[in-house]
Design a protein around this motif. Structure first.
Motif, PDB file in Angstrom:
ATOM      1  N   TYR A  96       0.865  -1.184   0.000  1.00  0.00           N
ATOM      2  CA  TYR A  96       0.000   0.000   0.000  1.00  0.00           C
ATOM      3  C   TYR A  96       0.898   1.229   0.000  1.00  0.00           C
ATOM      4  N   TYR A 113       0.891   5.556  -0.040  1.00  0.00           N
ATOM      5  CA  TYR A 113       0.063   6.663   0.431  1.00  0.00           C
ATOM      6  C   TYR A 113      -0.610   7.428  -0.707  1.00  0.00           C
ATOM      7  N   GLN A 130      -3.391   5.923   5.721  1.00  0.00           N
ATOM      8  CA  GLN A 130      -2.904   4.545   5.786  1.00  0.00           C
ATOM      9  C   GLN A 130      -3.553   3.722   6.899  1.00  0.00           C
TER      10      GLN A 130
END
Length: 599
Positions: free
Chosen positions: A470, A472, A480
């Motif tokens: 992941y 940002y 997050q």
């Protein structure tokens, strides 16, 4: 006079002629006796100022003459230099030819851009932005709050099919408008007058100003006349950013020059930004072009090339490595066996030797992770969390045995799913697979899934185990950590974590308390093993040593990072130093630039 000197003298004269004959009406110098273009104006004594560029900006004392203020990069080919109808079809340069309401400096402090200041209502629901009153588009038309209102309404209009609409969901009625359940004028974006615009959110949203750094305006009059194509030609591109589109040759290059009608706070030093275009399917030899002085900046991902750079006594000084705000982690389905048992999740978290992983599969491109938030990310608390999921094979085997899987016996057959990852990540997954086998005596498969299949299963929470990244979207912990709320993409739930994050997400006016809440929440996430955090992505960039500017200086966290003009106020701070004169570039390219610098 030598051939090279003659040629540089000629280009200096030619650019001076181009500057004096430009189509834009030049403005008066921006603050006499001031150097502009950094994150904020810095006074410079007139006696120190050697050069002034075409935008009337005094260059720094160590800057080369304006003729040398040219930055050359590689950029991905795409369709529009604007986001009027699509974010994923934009081309580099859109963020500096169009002006958002706010920008962010290298320390992630908010900076005024089109908006000079802003405030929030007492209930924390409405943010009011005040535009600089004398802003104009490049064609002289005034920039108004109605242009910004039209931009946001166009993004929310289901007829547009905007591919980045999800980002603006905190705005009131946004989702209902996108779905067609409410008319477009119901969305919580409203121009109060020509220079004031209000954004109303569904719940208090303390990070709204950061979110709205993604607010590049499309000139309504240009869009109404030309549609999305307004941004594709120099004669119709009338943006209001620090730069203007001077040239765009499809599949070849674009050239940006200072917008002489730009009246905002971030005037540039550079005279030209040249983007050499490439297609993702046929990438150019980045490092070779850099070594031939054909470009001034490249991103290096190839591990063999990074190793060669580090072994070269000259090139290694050009290398800048820093942690990207991206985390790779194991996502585990804690709603079903075997990962509904925290002892199994803990066993996995202690069974993977991250240091060994970084020295092998991820050498030079990864840094061991200890949490979701990366070092240098606001609200991150990596030092305090470092010991929780540390590598400890004895403890890993103990926890697995306590969960009823002594020496791995009886552990179900499961696979680590990947989401269409490249070979290097697939290799890292196989290394994780081997470590789990060695430490826990369990056989885990690895399957690299097609992205569509993976995403559908992820959204349905049907994946047992996955290695997933992941990265940002905006710099606030809400971005997050909200990912781990029960309505997010992970099959994990903790009531205390939920309460802390939701409380922090709507707490306006107390940033210190917000940080405390997020840090407590992340400690729960790591301790309860919502995920097994494996590595942070390392970015490796090469910068010619004569490229200087505030964007390339060390920030308050101790690193230099180029995170892109999409969010930060970067390119306007850059300039070419006199070092370029001491060591003239000698590119191997043909054509005008090759002739110019030939010996």
């Amino acid at each position: 006079m030598s051939g090279i000197t003659t040629r540089y003298a000629m280009i200096f004269l030619m650019i001076c002629v181009m500057i004096s004959c430009g189509q834009d009406a030049p403005l008066a110098p921006y603050w006499e006796g001031t150097a502009v273009g950094g994150n904020q104006a810095t006074p410079v004594a007139q006696s120190q100022t050697l050069h002034v560029n075409s935008a009337g900006v005094p260059l720094p004392p160590d800057a080369a003459p304006p003729a040398y203020q040219v930055l050359r990069t590689f950029e991905l080919n795409n369709r529009y230099m604007d986001r009027a109808t699509s974010s994923y079809q934009k081309i580099a340069g859109f963020a500096i030819t169009n002006e958002p309401l706010t920008r962010v400096d290298r320390d992630f402090n908010l900076l005024p851009a089109a908006a000079t200041h802003w405030e929030v209502s007492e209930d924390g629901l409405t943010w009011i932005f005040h535009l600089q009153k004398d802003l104009i588009f490049r064609d002289g038309r005034p920039v108004t709050a109605y242009d910004y209102e039209d931009t946001f309404h166009r993004w929310a209009d289901p007829k547009t099919g905007f591919d980045f609409e999800w980002y603006y969901r905190p705005i009131k009625n946004w989702g209902a408008v996108v779905a067609g359940r409410l008319p477009v004028d119901s969305v919580g974006v409203r121009a109060l007058d020509e220079h004031t615009i209000a954004f109303t959110t569904t719940t208090p949203t303390p990070y709204a100003p950061e979110l709205l750094s993604y607010s590049w305006v499309t000139p309504t009059h240009a869009f109404e006349k030309y549609g999305p194509a307004w941004s594709t030609k120099p004669e119709t591109h009338v943006g209001n950013g620090p730069f203007r589109l001077k040239e765009w040759t499809v599949n070849d290059r674009f050239v940006l020059t200072p917008n002489l009608n730009y009246r905002g706070p971030h005037k540039p030093y550079l005279e030209q930004v040249i983007g050499q275009l490439f297609n993702a399917a046929a990438q150019p030899p980045f490092l070779a072009a850099y070594e031939a002085n054909e470009v001034d900046y490249v991103l290096v991902n190839n591990q063999a090339e990074i190793n060669r750079i580090k072994s070269n006594p000259v090139l290694r000084d050009h290398l800048n490595a820093y942690v990207d705000f991206q985390t790779y982690y194991l996502m585990l389905d804690s709603y079903h066996p075997p990962f509904n048992d925290i002892r199994v999740r803990q066993a996995f978290s202690h069974a993977i030797d991250q240091d060994a992983l970084m020295k092998s599969a991820l050498r030079d491109i990864g840094l061991p992770a200890v949490s979701m938030l990366q070092p240098g990310y606001p609200e991150a608390n990596t030092e305090a969390l470092a010991s929780i999921q540390r590598y400890n094979p004895d403890l890993a085997r103990k926890r697995l045995a306590e969960a009823g899987y002594q020496d791995g016996k009886g552990f179900p057959n499961i696979e680590i799913w990947l989401r269409g990852e490249p070979q290097v990540i697939n290799t890292a997954a196989q290394a994780v697979q081997a470590m789990l086998r060695q430490t826990l005596n369990i056989d885990i498969g690895v399957r690299n899934m097609e992205r569509k299949v993976f995403t559908e299963a992820l959204n349905k929470k049907e994946i047992t185990l996955a290695l997933i990244p992941y990265r940002y979207d905006y710099v606030d912990a809400s971005n997050q950590l909200s990912l781990w709320l029960s309505n997010g993409r992970h099959p994990w739930h903790n009531e205390r974590f939920e309460d802390l994050v939701i409380q922090a997400n709507i707490l306006v006016g107390d940033p210190k308390r917000r940080t405390e809440l997020y840090q407590e929440a992340e400690q729960i996430l790591v301790s309860e093993v919502g995920g097994v955090f494996l590595w942070y992505t390392l970015m490796n960039e090469m910068w010619q040593p004569y490229v200087r500017g505030a964007a390339l200086e060390t920030n308050k966290w101790g690193y230099r990072a180029w995170r892109g003009n999409q969010m930060l106020n970067l390119t306007p701070t850059l300039y070419i130093s006199k070092e370029v004169l001491e060591k003239p570039a000698t590119p191997q390219a043909t054509g005008f630039w090759g002739w110019l610098t030939a010996k």
